[in-house]
Each structure stands twice: as C-alpha cells, then as structure tokens.
Design a protein around this motif. Structure first.
Motif, mmCIF file in Angstrom:
data_model
loop_
_atom_site.group_PDB
_atom_site.id
_atom_site.type_symbol
_atom_site.label_atom_id
_atom_site.label_comp_id
_atom_site.label_asym_id
_atom_site.label_seq_id
_atom_site.Cartn_x
_atom_site.Cartn_y
_atom_site.Cartn_z
ATOM 1 N N SER A 111 10.581 7.760 1.652
ATOM 2 C CA SER A 111 11.439 7.561 0.482
ATOM 3 C C SER A 111 11.859 8.887 -0.124
ATOM 4 C CB SER A 111 10.727 6.709 -0.569
ATOM 5 O OG SER A 111 9.592 7.389 -1.068
ATOM 6 N N MET A 112 12.968 8.828 -0.855
ATOM 7 C CA MET A 112 13.527 9.997 -1.512
ATOM 8 C C MET A 112 13.899 9.647 -2.942
ATOM 9 S SD MET A 112 16.139 10.846 1.588
ATOM 10 C CE MET A 112 16.192 9.113 2.043
ATOM 11 N N GLU A 113 13.509 10.495 -3.874
ATOM 12 C CA GLU A 113 13.984 10.356 -5.241
ATOM 13 C C GLU A 113 15.293 11.134 -5.335
ATOM 14 O OE1 GLU A 113 11.830 10.832 -9.342
ATOM 15 O OE2 GLU A 113 12.693 12.777 -8.760
ATOM 16 N N VAL A 114 16.306 10.488 -5.891
ATOM 17 C CA VAL A 114 17.607 11.119 -6.078
ATOM 18 C C VAL A 114 17.925 11.124 -7.566
ATOM 19 C CG1 VAL A 114 20.085 10.955 -5.595
ATOM 20 C CG2 VAL A 114 18.421 10.425 -3.798
ATOM 21 N N PHE A 115 18.329 12.282 -8.058
ATOM 22 C CA PHE A 115 18.750 12.423 -9.447
ATOM 23 C C PHE A 115 20.267 12.514 -9.476
ATOM 24 C CE2 PHE A 115 19.812 15.384 -13.021
ATOM 25 C CZ PHE A 115 19.485 14.528 -14.060
ATOM 26 N N VAL A 116 20.874 11.731 -10.367
ATOM 27 C CA VAL A 116 22.324 11.767 -10.529
ATOM 28 C C VAL A 116 22.627 12.156 -11.969
ATOM 29 C CG1 VAL A 116 24.499 10.493 -10.358
ATOM 30 C CG2 VAL A 116 22.621 9.972 -8.774
ATOM 31 N N LYS A 117 23.468 13.179 -12.083
ATOM 32 C CA LYS A 117 23.908 13.671 -13.396
ATOM 33 C C LYS A 117 25.393 13.365 -13.498
ATOM 34 C CE LYS A 117 23.642 18.122 -13.641
ATOM 35 N NZ LYS A 117 23.323 19.542 -13.888
ATOM 36 N N ILE A 118 25.804 12.750 -14.617
ATOM 37 C CA ILE A 118 27.201 12.367 -14.801
ATOM 38 C C ILE A 118 27.748 13.093 -16.030
ATOM 39 C CG2 ILE A 118 28.797 10.466 -15.184
ATOM 40 C CD1 ILE A 118 25.413 9.628 -13.871
ATOM 41 N N ILE A 119 28.834 13.823 -15.801
ATOM 42 C CA ILE A 119 29.476 14.593 -16.873
ATOM 43 C C ILE A 119 30.884 14.050 -17.067
ATOM 44 C CG2 ILE A 119 30.338 16.878 -17.532
ATOM 45 C CD1 ILE A 119 27.987 18.006 -15.814
ATOM 46 N N THR A 120 31.217 13.764 -18.314
ATOM 47 C CA THR A 120 32.572 13.327 -18.618
ATOM 48 C C THR A 120 33.362 14.515 -19.146
ATOM 49 O OG1 THR A 120 33.933 11.713 -19.818
ATOM 50 C CG2 THR A 120 32.019 12.564 -20.982
ATOM 51 N N GLU A 121 34.641 14.516 -18.832
ATOM 52 C CA GLU A 121 35.524 15.586 -19.303
ATOM 53 C C GLU A 121 36.766 14.975 -19.928
ATOM 54 O OE1 GLU A 121 38.227 19.326 -17.651
ATOM 55 O OE2 GLU A 121 36.806 18.350 -16.311
ATOM 56 N N ASP A 122 37.059 15.402 -21.151
ATOM 57 C CA ASP A 122 38.316 15.030 -21.778
ATOM 58 C C ASP A 122 39.378 15.898 -21.107
ATOM 59 O OD1 ASP A 122 40.643 15.195 -23.499
ATOM 60 O OD2 ASP A 122 39.414 14.300 -25.087
ATOM 61 N N LEU A 123 40.238 15.283 -20.334
ATOM 62 C CA LEU A 123 41.198 16.051 -19.546
ATOM 63 C C LEU A 123 42.249 16.756 -20.402
ATOM 64 C CD1 LEU A 123 41.605 13.624 -16.523
ATOM 65 C CD2 LEU A 123 40.414 15.821 -16.566
ATOM 66 N N SER A 154 20.493 9.446 -14.177
ATOM 67 C CA SER A 154 19.868 8.334 -13.475
ATOM 68 C C SER A 154 18.953 8.841 -12.365
ATOM 69 C CB SER A 154 20.955 7.428 -12.872
ATOM 70 O OG SER A 154 20.374 6.311 -12.256
ATOM 71 N N PHE A 155 17.865 8.111 -12.131
ATOM 72 C CA PHE A 155 16.991 8.358 -10.987
ATOM 73 C C PHE A 155 17.019 7.127 -10.096
ATOM 74 C CE2 PHE A 155 15.085 11.364 -13.963
ATOM 75 C CZ PHE A 155 14.878 12.461 -13.143
ATOM 76 N N LEU A 156 17.181 7.355 -8.809
ATOM 77 C CA LEU A 156 17.185 6.280 -7.820
ATOM 78 C C LEU A 156 16.204 6.629 -6.716
ATOM 79 C CD1 LEU A 156 20.397 7.059 -8.605
ATOM 80 C CD2 LEU A 156 20.742 4.925 -7.414
ATOM 81 N N THR A 157 15.755 5.612 -6.007
ATOM 82 C CA THR A 157 14.918 5.818 -4.826
ATOM 83 C C THR A 157 15.626 5.198 -3.640
ATOM 84 O OG1 THR A 157 12.909 5.704 -6.162
ATOM 85 C CG2 THR A 157 12.658 5.411 -3.784
ATOM 86 N N PHE A 158 15.704 5.978 -2.560
ATOM 87 C CA PHE A 158 16.282 5.507 -1.303
ATOM 88 C C PHE A 158 15.225 5.618 -0.212
ATOM 89 C CE2 PHE A 158 19.931 6.685 -3.794
ATOM 90 C CZ PHE A 158 20.873 5.722 -3.479
ATOM 91 N N VAL A 159 15.318 4.736 0.763
ATOM 92 C CA VAL A 159 14.434 4.773 1.923
ATOM 93 C C VAL A 159 15.300 4.989 3.151
ATOM 94 C CG1 VAL A 159 12.814 3.445 3.343
ATOM 95 C CG2 VAL A 159 12.716 3.287 0.839
ATOM 96 N N ALA A 160 14.858 5.911 4.030
ATOM 97 C CA ALA A 160 15.571 6.177 5.278
ATOM 98 C C ALA A 160 15.209 5.101 6.289
ATOM 99 C CB ALA A 160 15.192 7.552 5.813
ATOM 100 N N ILE A 161 16.228 4.626 6.999
ATOM 101 C CA ILE A 161 16.060 3.529 7.952
ATOM 102 C C ILE A 161 16.524 3.979 9.331
ATOM 103 C CG2 ILE A 161 16.768 1.159 8.514
ATOM 104 C CD1 ILE A 161 15.093 1.337 5.982
#
Length: 171
Positions: free
Chosen positions: A86-98, A109-116
């Motif tokens: 398994s792998m812990e993945v961190f996702v960072k989301i940045i919004t920009e006023d264009l 967010s933190f997610l866990t994925f498993v390699a298959i």
C-alpha cells in the motif's frame, strides 16, 4: 526493490471551474473535486509502483476554503509513505482567482492505494525517500496515520458485520 524519491511520484493537474461544475452557491461540487483527487492520487501511486492501483481508502477531504466559479484548481499529489503493498498519497489542492492571481490552499486529502499485479493480487511497492522539509514532515507522521487507518478499518468491518442486507423496498 529499489527505493524511489517522493518527487518521482509527483503528479500535477489543473482544472478551470466552470458554472456546470458548481452548486447553487457558485462553489465547486465537493463530489466532483473528490473525483479529481482520486484521479490524481491514482496517477501518483501508479507512477510510484509502476503497477495498476486501486483506491483502498480516502481518509478525508478537508475543505478549508471555497472554490468559486471561474477560478482554477491545481491538484498536486505525491506518495508520502509505503507499507508492503500500500501507498499513502497526499493531495494538496490550491485554488487561484484567475483575475487577481490570488492563490489559497483550499483542500487537503490523504488516500491509500494498493498496487495490483496482473493476477489481480496485491504486489509489493518500493519504499519512498523524502527530501524536502514538507516531504519529511509527511513521511514522519505517516505511520501514525497508517495505524489509525488500520484501526478504523477493523471498526468498520465490525460495524458492517452487524448491518442487515435487507432490500429497503421490502421493509
């Protein structure tokens, strides 16, 4: 299996938030953002493992700041820690006023994925090597999150074993 630097899994994408992506408040649908989070997380996990991956869990998607129509959203994902398969993945989301260029961290967010493998069974993944201060901070706190996930999964299984599978229309 050779260890890999966190940066080797880094995946980035941007999305322009259009009116059909938003709710009646003019802010990005949470579910749509979660779809993008899962997608970019899977790209990072696949880059790290060089195997197909499946989402095992999403710890949380913490909305810190609204994402408005017309803005852009930049999602950045990295593999922060690995266990056996398994792998812990961190996702960072940045919004920009264009219009103004103002950028804000709006979601994490933190997610866990498993390699298959080809046989559909979990396969080992390489360990990670954190380099930046942020990567080291995420790596050093990851085992605690892993243990929390493990305990939560056991609680969920126990809870689920007590639920019935009745058809709601037959009640």
């Amino acid at each position: 299996m050779k260890e890999k630097k966190v940066n080797e899994s880094r995946s980035v994408t941007s999305v322009h938030v259009m009116p059909n992506d938003t709710n009646n408040h003019g802010t990005f649908f949470g579910g749509k953002l979660m779809m993008y989070v899962d997608n970019i997380g899977a790209v990072a996990a696949t880059r790290h493992a060089r195997q197909l991956v499946v989402t095992a869990s999403i710890d949380s998607v913490d909305f810190l700041y609204p994402i408005n129509t017309g803005s852009s959203v930049c999602l950045e994902a990295i593999v922060t820690w690995t266990h056996h398969t398994s792998m812990e993945v961190f996702v960072k989301i940045i919004t920009e006023d264009l219009k103004t260029g103002e950028r804000k961290l709006c979601t994490t967010s933190f997610l866990t994925f498993v390699a298959i493998g080809e046989d559909g069974k979990a396969v080992p993944v390489p360990k990670v090597i954190p380099e930046s201060e942020e990567e080291k901070m995420l790596y050093n706190s990851a085992e605690k999150r892993y243990l929390h996930r493990r305990d939560r999964r056991l609680e969920t299984r126990n809870f689920a074993s007590k639920l019935t599978l009745n058809k709601p229309w037959e009640r």
